[in-house]
Motif scaffolding. Structure first.
Motif, short mmCIF file in Angstrom:
data_model
loop_
_atom_site.label_atom_id
_atom_site.label_comp_id
_atom_site.label_asym_id
_atom_site.label_seq_id
_atom_site.Cartn_x
_atom_site.Cartn_y
_atom_site.Cartn_z
N ALA A 124 0.87 -1.18 0.00
CA ALA A 124 0.00 0.00 0.00
C ALA A 124 0.91 1.22 0.00
N SER A 125 0.31 2.36 -0.11
CA SER A 125 1.06 3.60 0.03
C SER A 125 0.18 4.55 0.83
N LYS A 126 0.81 5.55 1.39
CA LYS A 126 0.05 6.53 2.17
C LYS A 126 -0.97 7.23 1.28
N MET A 127 -0.59 7.48 0.03
CA MET A 127 -1.52 8.13 -0.90
C MET A 127 -2.70 7.21 -1.19
N ARG A 128 -2.44 5.93 -1.33
CA ARG A 128 -3.51 4.98 -1.63
C ARG A 128 -4.52 4.92 -0.48
N VAL A 129 -4.05 4.86 0.76
CA VAL A 129 -4.99 4.79 1.87
C VAL A 129 -5.66 6.15 2.09
N LEU A 130 -4.96 7.23 1.78
CA LEU A 130 -5.58 8.55 1.89
C LEU A 130 -6.69 8.70 0.85
N GLU A 131 -6.45 8.21 -0.35
CA GLU A 131 -7.48 8.24 -1.40
C GLU A 131 -8.68 7.39 -0.99
N PHE A 132 -8.43 6.26 -0.34
CA PHE A 132 -9.50 5.41 0.17
C PHE A 132 -10.33 6.19 1.19
N LEU A 133 -9.66 6.84 2.14
CA LEU A 133 -10.33 7.64 3.16
C LEU A 133 -11.13 8.77 2.52
N ALA A 134 -10.53 9.44 1.57
CA ALA A 134 -11.21 10.55 0.89
C ALA A 134 -12.46 10.05 0.15
N ARG A 135 -12.33 8.93 -0.54
CA ARG A 135 -13.45 8.41 -1.33
C ARG A 135 -14.62 8.03 -0.44
N SER A 141 -8.60 13.98 -1.88
CA SER A 141 -7.47 13.62 -1.02
C SER A 141 -6.77 14.84 -0.45
N SER A 142 -6.71 15.91 -1.23
CA SER A 142 -6.00 17.12 -0.79
C SER A 142 -6.73 17.83 0.34
N ALA A 143 -7.96 17.41 0.66
CA ALA A 143 -8.70 18.02 1.78
C ALA A 143 -8.03 17.69 3.11
N PHE A 144 -7.24 16.61 3.13
CA PHE A 144 -6.51 16.22 4.33
C PHE A 144 -5.10 16.81 4.21
N HIS A 145 -4.97 18.12 4.42
CA HIS A 145 -3.74 18.87 4.12
C HIS A 145 -2.47 18.20 4.63
N PHE A 146 -2.37 17.99 5.93
CA PHE A 146 -1.15 17.45 6.51
C PHE A 146 -0.87 16.05 5.97
N GLY A 147 -1.89 15.22 5.96
CA GLY A 147 -1.73 13.86 5.46
C GLY A 147 -1.40 13.84 3.98
N TYR A 148 -1.99 14.75 3.23
CA TYR A 148 -1.74 14.80 1.79
C TYR A 148 -0.29 15.16 1.51
N GLU A 149 0.24 16.12 2.24
CA GLU A 149 1.64 16.51 2.05
C GLU A 149 2.56 15.34 2.36
N GLU A 150 2.29 14.62 3.44
CA GLU A 150 3.11 13.47 3.80
C GLU A 150 2.98 12.36 2.76
N ALA A 151 1.76 12.16 2.24
CA ALA A 151 1.54 11.14 1.22
C ALA A 151 2.29 11.49 -0.07
N LEU A 152 2.31 12.77 -0.43
CA LEU A 152 3.08 13.20 -1.60
C LEU A 152 4.56 12.94 -1.41
N LYS A 153 5.06 13.22 -0.21
CA LYS A 153 6.47 12.98 0.09
C LYS A 153 6.77 11.49 -0.01
N ASP A 154 5.87 10.67 0.51
CA ASP A 154 6.02 9.22 0.44
C ASP A 154 6.04 8.75 -1.02
N GLU A 155 5.17 9.31 -1.85
CA GLU A 155 5.13 8.95 -3.27
C GLU A 155 6.45 9.32 -3.95
N GLU A 156 6.98 10.48 -3.61
CA GLU A 156 8.24 10.92 -4.19
C GLU A 156 9.38 9.98 -3.77
N GLU A 157 9.41 9.59 -2.50
CA GLU A 157 10.44 8.67 -2.02
C GLU A 157 10.33 7.31 -2.69
N ARG A 158 9.11 6.84 -2.90
CA ARG A 158 8.89 5.56 -3.58
C ARG A 158 9.37 5.64 -5.03
#
Length: 184
Positions: A124-135, A141-158
């Motif tokens: 899984a990825s943080k973005m994937r679970v954040l998208e699940f939560l948003a849906r 997904s961007s409505a969860f500002h702090f989590g979204y920023e961390e998920a983007l960082k995680d995506e970049e690292e991946r």
């Protein structure tokens, strides 16, 4: 179906106008822990990963049960879909390495916390679970500002770890978001 079973219904591209069920994660046996018996546990796992992520990547067992209580899922009370949830969460999903379950150091009486396990990080990825939560909350997904920023960082690292071109970092829209991001 998405919240409980962790599956999406997608249109099949055939002329038959049929739908296909697509799992949110690649759990063994589609999330059925005892081969041939029971229902998929993917939806519950995605919700648990969301709670852990949104609580700062580590949450207390108490927070998990508070959250699950809102879904009428209680420790020690057999659930018609998930069976005995405490065993499922603290043993089965831990054994499969989707969750880590550990005692909080120095806690007396003993308190426990949950974190993402190795397989959750791999599958899984943080973005994937954040998208699940948003849906499931009918949000972006961007409505969860702090989590979204961390998920983007995680995506970049991946992306960097896999040798793919990096994802451009998100630009904070407010000074307070920039300060929150620097605290990471």
């Amino acid at each position: 179906m998405e919240v409980v079973f962790g599956i999406d219904v997608k249109k099949d591209n055939t002329a038959k106008h049929s739908d296909v069920l697509v799992s949110k994660m690649n759990l063994p046996h589609n999330g059925i822990l005892h081969h041939g018996r029971g229902f998929s546990k993917t939806g519950l796992l995605m919700n648990l990963l969301d709670v852990i992520f949104m609580k700062g990547n580590c949450t207390t067992e108490e927070d998990i049960w508070d959250f699950l209580g809102k879904m009428n899922i209680y420790a020690g009370k057999r659930h018609f879909i998930f069976g005995e949830p405490k065993k499922l969460i603290t043993q089965d999903l831990v054994q499969l390495k989707y969750l880590e379950y550990q005692q909080v150091p120095g806690s007396d009486p003993a308190c426990y916390e949950l974190l993402w396990g190795l397989r959750a990080h791999a599958e899984a990825s943080k973005m994937r679970v954040l998208e699940f939560l948003a849906r499931i909350n009918h949000l972006d997904s961007s409505a969860f500002h702090f989590g979204y920023e961390e998920a983007l960082k995680d995506e970049e690292e991946r992306a960097q770890a896999s040798g793919c071109p990096s994802v451009p970092p998100a630009v904070p829209s407010t000074p307070s978001e920039a300060e929150a991001n620097s605290a990471l």
